[in-house]
Design a protein around this motif. Sequence first.
Motif, PDB file in Angstrom:
ATOM      1  N   LEU A   7       0.858  -1.181   0.000  1.00 46.51           N
ATOM      2  CA  LEU A   7       0.000   0.000   0.000  1.00 46.51           C
ATOM      3  C   LEU A   7       0.891   1.225   0.000  1.00 46.51           C
ATOM      4  O   LEU A   7       1.856   1.307   0.763  1.00 46.51           O
ATOM      5  N   ARG A   8       0.569   2.189  -0.856  1.00 46.13           N
ATOM      6  CA  ARG A   8       1.348   3.426  -0.959  1.00 46.13           C
ATOM      7  C   ARG A   8       0.437   4.609  -0.663  1.00 46.13           C
ATOM      8  O   ARG A   8      -0.634   4.731  -1.244  1.00 46.13           O
ATOM      9  N   VAL A   9       0.886   5.485   0.238  1.00 45.25           N
ATOM     10  CA  VAL A   9       0.062   6.606   0.705  1.00 45.25           C
ATOM     11  C   VAL A   9       0.868   7.885   0.618  1.00 45.25           C
ATOM     12  O   VAL A   9       2.058   7.913   0.976  1.00 45.25           O
ATOM     13  N   LEU A  10       0.229   8.948   0.161  1.00 42.74           N
ATOM     14  CA  LEU A  10       0.854  10.271   0.089  1.00 42.74           C
ATOM     15  C   LEU A  10      -0.064  11.293   0.726  1.00 42.74           C
ATOM     16  O   LEU A  10      -1.289  11.245   0.538  1.00 42.74           O
ATOM     17  N   THR A  11       0.517  12.225   1.483  1.00 43.04           N
ATOM     18  CA  THR A  11      -0.243  13.365   2.007  1.00 43.04           C
ATOM     19  C   THR A  11       0.453  14.654   1.616  1.00 43.04           C
ATOM     20  O   THR A  11       1.689  14.740   1.635  1.00 43.04           O
ATOM     21  N   LEU A  12      -0.351  15.670   1.252  1.00 40.47           N
ATOM     22  CA  LEU A  12       0.197  16.938   0.768  1.00 40.47           C
ATOM     23  C   LEU A  12      -0.813  18.060   0.954  1.00 40.47           C
ATOM     24  O   LEU A  12      -1.976  17.932   0.562  1.00 40.47           O
ATOM     25  N   ASN A  13      -0.367  19.154   1.514  1.00 40.87           N
ATOM     26  CA  ASN A  13      -1.150  20.384   1.535  1.00 40.87           C
ATOM     27  C   ASN A  13      -0.882  21.119   0.219  1.00 40.87           C
ATOM     28  O   ASN A  13       0.243  21.557  -0.033  1.00 40.87           O
ATOM     29  N   LEU A  43       1.701  13.481  -8.745  1.00 43.46           N
ATOM     30  CA  LEU A  43       0.907  12.318  -8.347  1.00 43.46           C
ATOM     31  C   LEU A  43       1.073  11.175  -9.331  1.00 43.46           C
ATOM     32  O   LEU A  43       1.165  10.000  -8.939  1.00 43.46           O
ATOM     33  N   ASN A  44       1.119  11.483 -10.611  1.00 45.53           N
ATOM     34  CA  ASN A  44       1.301  10.443 -11.613  1.00 45.53           C
ATOM     35  C   ASN A  44       2.683   9.808 -11.516  1.00 45.53           C
ATOM     36  O   ASN A  44       2.843   8.604 -11.741  1.00 45.53           O
ATOM     37  N   GLN A  45       3.686  10.603 -11.187  1.00 47.05           N
ATOM     38  CA  GLN A  45       5.036  10.065 -11.033  1.00 47.05           C
ATOM     39  C   GLN A  45       5.154   9.144  -9.827  1.00 47.05           C
ATOM     40  O   GLN A  45       5.764   8.073  -9.904  1.00 47.05           O
ATOM     41  N   VAL A  46       4.565   9.559  -8.718  1.00 48.98           N
ATOM     42  CA  VAL A  46       4.707   8.811  -7.470  1.00 48.98           C
ATOM     43  C   VAL A  46       3.879   7.531  -7.489  1.00 48.98           C
ATOM     44  O   VAL A  46       4.313   6.478  -7.039  1.00 48.98           O
ATOM     45  N   GLY A  47       2.661   7.613  -8.001  1.00 50.20           N
ATOM     46  CA  GLY A  47       1.810   6.432  -8.117  1.00 50.20           C
ATOM     47  C   GLY A  47       1.282   5.899  -6.799  1.00 50.20           C
ATOM     48  O   GLY A  47       1.157   4.682  -6.618  1.00 50.20           O
ATOM     49  N   ALA A  48       0.954   6.792  -5.861  1.00 51.34           N
ATOM     50  CA  ALA A  48       0.372   6.347  -4.592  1.00 51.34           C
ATOM     51  C   ALA A  48      -1.007   5.741  -4.826  1.00 51.34           C
ATOM     52  O   ALA A  48      -1.720   6.114  -5.767  1.00 51.34           O
ATOM     53  N   ASP A  49      -1.387   4.804  -3.972  1.00 48.17           N
ATOM     54  CA  ASP A  49      -2.724   4.216  -4.042  1.00 48.17           C
ATOM     55  C   ASP A  49      -3.763   5.122  -3.400  1.00 48.17           C
ATOM     56  O   ASP A  49      -4.922   5.142  -3.806  1.00 48.17           O
ATOM     57  N   ILE A  50      -3.334   5.868  -2.381  1.00 52.33           N
ATOM     58  CA  ILE A  50      -4.215   6.779  -1.645  1.00 52.33           C
ATOM     59  C   ILE A  50      -3.508   8.115  -1.521  1.00 52.33           C
ATOM     60  O   ILE A  50      -2.349   8.172  -1.103  1.00 52.33           O
ATOM     61  N   VAL A  51      -4.195   9.203  -1.880  1.00 53.90           N
ATOM     62  CA  VAL A  51      -3.628  10.547  -1.809  1.00 53.90           C
ATOM     63  C   VAL A  51      -4.534  11.402  -0.924  1.00 53.90           C
ATOM     64  O   VAL A  51      -5.724  11.580  -1.234  1.00 53.90           O
ATOM     65  N   ALA A  52      -3.989  11.914   0.164  1.00 52.26           N
ATOM     66  CA  ALA A  52      -4.714  12.814   1.055  1.00 52.26           C
ATOM     67  C   ALA A  52      -4.219  14.237   0.821  1.00 52.26           C
ATOM     68  O   ALA A  52      -3.018  14.496   0.877  1.00 52.26           O
ATOM     69  N   LEU A 246       9.281  14.023   0.015  1.00 48.78           N
ATOM     70  CA  LEU A 246       9.710  14.173  -1.370  1.00 48.78           C
ATOM     71  C   LEU A 246      10.165  15.605  -1.641  1.00 48.78           C
ATOM     72  O   LEU A 246       9.519  16.565  -1.214  1.00 48.78           O
ATOM     73  N   ARG A 247      11.237  15.710  -2.359  1.00 47.31           N
ATOM     74  CA  ARG A 247      11.724  17.039  -2.760  1.00 47.31           C
ATOM     75  C   ARG A 247      10.851  17.535  -3.902  1.00 47.31           C
ATOM     76  O   ARG A 247      10.989  17.118  -5.052  1.00 47.31           O
ATOM     77  N   SER A 248       9.952  18.422  -3.570  1.00 47.92           N
ATOM     78  CA  SER A 248       8.945  18.876  -4.528  1.00 47.92           C
ATOM     79  C   SER A 248       8.597  20.324  -4.228  1.00 47.92           C
ATOM     80  O   SER A 248       8.605  20.748  -3.070  1.00 47.92           O
ATOM     81  N   TYR A 249       8.244  21.072  -5.276  1.00 50.26           N
ATOM     82  CA  TYR A 249       7.959  22.498  -5.140  1.00 50.26           C
ATOM     83  C   TYR A 249       6.601  22.866  -5.750  1.00 50.26           C
ATOM     84  O   TYR A 249       6.418  23.945  -6.279  1.00 50.26           O
ATOM     85  N   VAL A 250       5.638  21.949  -5.624  1.00 47.65           N
ATOM     86  CA  VAL A 250       4.309  22.205  -6.166  1.00 47.65           C
ATOM     87  C   VAL A 250       3.450  22.997  -5.190  1.00 47.65           C
ATOM     88  O   VAL A 250       2.350  23.430  -5.536  1.00 47.65           O
ATOM     89  N   SER A 251       3.947  23.212  -3.979  1.00 41.70           N
ATOM     90  CA  SER A 251       3.199  23.883  -2.917  1.00 41.70           C
ATOM     91  C   SER A 251       4.211  24.413  -1.910  1.00 41.70           C
ATOM     92  O   SER A 251       5.410  24.179  -2.035  1.00 41.70           O
ATOM     93  N   ASP A 252       3.731  25.135  -0.892  1.00 38.24           N
ATOM     94  CA  ASP A 252       4.642  25.546   0.169  1.00 38.24           C
ATOM     95  C   ASP A 252       4.947  24.411   1.146  1.00 38.24           C
ATOM     96  O   ASP A 252       5.788  24.555   2.023  1.00 38.24           O
ATOM     97  N   HIS A 253       4.257  23.283   1.008  1.00 38.39           N
ATOM     98  CA  HIS A 253       4.573  22.072   1.761  1.00 38.39           C
ATOM     99  C   HIS A 253       5.212  21.047   0.823  1.00 38.39           C
ATOM    100  O   HIS A 253       4.903  21.008  -0.374  1.00 38.39           O
ATOM    101  N   ARG A 254       6.069  20.206   1.384  1.00 42.82           N
ATOM    102  CA  ARG A 254       6.550  19.041   0.659  1.00 42.82           C
ATOM    103  C   ARG A 254       5.681  17.833   1.016  1.00 42.82           C
ATOM    104  O   ARG A 254       5.208  17.722   2.142  1.00 42.82           O
ATOM    105  N   PRO A 255       5.465  16.927   0.066  1.00 46.30           N
ATOM    106  CA  PRO A 255       4.642  15.758   0.354  1.00 46.30           C
ATOM    107  C   PRO A 255       5.377  14.706   1.170  1.00 46.30           C
ATOM    108  O   PRO A 255       6.595  14.552   1.058  1.00 46.30           O
TER     109      PRO A 255
END
Length: 266
Positions: A7-13, A43-52, A246-255
């Motif tokens: 199971l793969r889960v991601l959370t991101l503001n 999201l497509n790159q990471v491929g989580a099963d559940i995204v919050a 994850l090193r990401s800059y899509v928001s002011d939070h990192r996922p």
Amino acid sequence: MPGSDTLRVLTLNIAHGRGLSTYQGFHSARGIERSLKRVAHLLNQVGADIVALQEVDEDSHWNRRIHLLDSLQAQTEYAHAYLGVHNRRAGKLPLAYGNGLLSRYPIVHAEHKAFGRASLGEKGFMCAELETPHGILPVVNLHLDFRSRVRRIEQVERLIQFLDDKKYTVEGTPHLSPIVCGDFNSGSGKLGDAVRHLFSYLQDQCEYALCPTGRKCRTFPSLLPMHGLDFIFVPPSYRVRSSQVLRSYVSDHRPVFIELDILRKS
């Protein structure tokens, strides 16, 4: 469908779809859509099963009344989605936003709770029960107050009452113990703050794990992270295979992204 043993889960503001800017109202509709495209690419790159997701707008003037979750779902491969709106204001400058979930698994039930009745800046949580190959999995996605430690504790107590009423953490019930995640607006090291308070409760129920931990837990601000604000609580039905910010800059939070091995059925 995702594999039955992981199971793969991601959370991101997602910061109302504004990317790295300070206010979503500075953007045109095209600017918001470009920002959402970057989130969808992640999201497509990471491929989580559940995204919050937190700070997800349904119909708000400040981001051109674009339904952010619908837009992200259309650009990704998630068949199921739910948006719990805990902040709603009518009139000439409408606001409607809250916490969203994207899932590869069917949602058999979902509900949401606002912590208060403020017309701006209200926080809350949503809970979705997902039909997975290994059982019904409740997923709680929450966003806590950023100003007041006392208020955050009160909000966590509201969530604890909800979990107790649902008997989600009681062994022998027909569902798995819940995964709890979101933006806690507090670190994991402060004994008198929200993360430790909730973690203490969950560990009293069963052996939960907290992700991420240590020096690599910082998620905010994304350009130069100084604070860990975003966490995932993992019940004992799973073993944490990997946990990373994850090193990401899509928001002011990192996922925060975790991969789990499924150990047993509840």
